[in-house]
Design an enzyme around this catalytic site. Sequence first.
Site, PDB file in Angstrom:
ATOM      1  N   GLY A 330       0.808  -1.205   0.000  1.00 29.79           N
ATOM      2  CA  GLY A 330       0.000   0.000   0.000  1.00 29.79           C
ATOM      3  C   GLY A 330       0.843   1.258   0.000  1.00 29.79           C
ATOM      4  N   HIS A 332       1.963   3.165   2.416  1.00 30.19           N
ATOM      5  CA  HIS A 332       3.094   3.142   3.342  1.00 30.19           C
ATOM      6  C   HIS A 332       4.228   2.280   2.799  1.00 30.19           C
ATOM      7  CE1 HIS A 332       5.257   2.128   7.165  1.00 30.19           C
ATOM      8  NE2 HIS A 332       4.981   3.391   7.436  1.00 30.19           N
ATOM      9  N   CYS A 333       3.881   1.211   2.113  1.00 26.13           N
ATOM     10  CA  CYS A 333       4.885   0.271   1.589  1.00 26.13           C
ATOM     11  C   CYS A 333       5.748   0.873   0.487  1.00 26.13           C
ATOM     12  CB  CYS A 333       4.206  -0.975   1.033  1.00 26.13           C
ATOM     13  SG  CYS A 333       3.102  -1.814   2.172  1.00 26.13           S
ATOM     14  N   ILE A 334       5.213   1.848  -0.252  1.00 24.67           N
ATOM     15  CA  ILE A 334       5.950   2.386  -1.401  1.00 24.67           C
ATOM     16  C   ILE A 334       6.654   3.694  -1.066  1.00 24.67           C
ATOM     17  CG2 ILE A 334       4.346   1.247  -2.963  1.00 24.67           C
ATOM     18  CD1 ILE A 334       3.185   3.997  -3.658  1.00 24.67           C
TER      19      ILE A 334
END
Length: 346
Positions: A330, A332-334
């Site tokens: 999501g 936050h992950c990128i």
Amino acid sequence: MNTAPKQYGFYMPAEWYPHERCWMAWPCHHETWSKIGLDKAKMAYARVAKAIAQFEPVTLLVNPGDEDSATNLCKGHNIEIISLPINDSWTRDTGATFLINNEKQLAGVDWIHNAWGGNYADCSLDNLIASHLIKCTEAQYFHAPLVMEGGSFHVDGEGTILTSKECLLNSNRNPHLSQQEIEQYLINYLGAERIIWLNMGLIGDETDGHIDEIATFIAPGKVLCLITKDKEDPNYHRLQENFEILKSSKDARGRTFEVYTVEQPPATYLNGERLTLSYINFYMANQGIVMPAFGYESFDRLAYQLFVQIFPGYQITQIDALDVFSGGGGIHCITQQQPKSYKLGE
């Protein structure tokens, strides 16, 4: 440097600490984006980058030869493009974990990356991203002899770490280490005192239960966790268990948490696979929050209203993020924040 950052007074600040910039990487891995294709993935990343760039500079790592697509989709939006060979586009997990000390000097931790327990054959280029970021920022370098991803832990900047057993104790990460040994590495390399362990992440999460899908710190002494009211949902019991653990836990300063909850959106499938959708997976920028919408009007609206309530003083920007989550992560992950700091010698 073989010694740990904590010995030198470095610690990872909370995500609400002021940022110098946000680091992202441009989609390039065909297998990761097979459900929607690279073109749609790039447009989705551009939406995130431009939303964050309202609040702070964004630096985008782009594979050589792919600069034109990044420039065309992101130009003129407070976004810098750097050409760098990469395997994939998840800087939370492959980028450096940035630290500061009381003099506001910058350091970076370079973890070992093994593609989330060996999910992908080649991650050799991504294993070099952290050291590149540390060099670019002139930060003090620390190599951690530990397989770790930035999405597998959260910190409050006041001594507390939040993580999950499903991920950190998984045999595909550090099978030679005990829980106690892993705890000591986390404490020494993140500059913390106390670790709160949740048990399980979301069903079907290919990262093996990253914490940034299920719970996060939102302020000192306050946490936000994902729940579902649907008792038939396979995530129900594991999310309820996480909620109960947080309610009964105390942080490093002895505070019992004030626990807020946000409901996960309805089960959503793409090519027969359930997507791991979560409103917890957002980015906290300088005076702004970039959070996902999934096309479920009532769920999206309630999540937005909650964020307005729990993040006073922040501008809440909600963007269509379904395409980002189709790749297995999501917002936050990128993304990876770089805290504001002074260069050594200043």
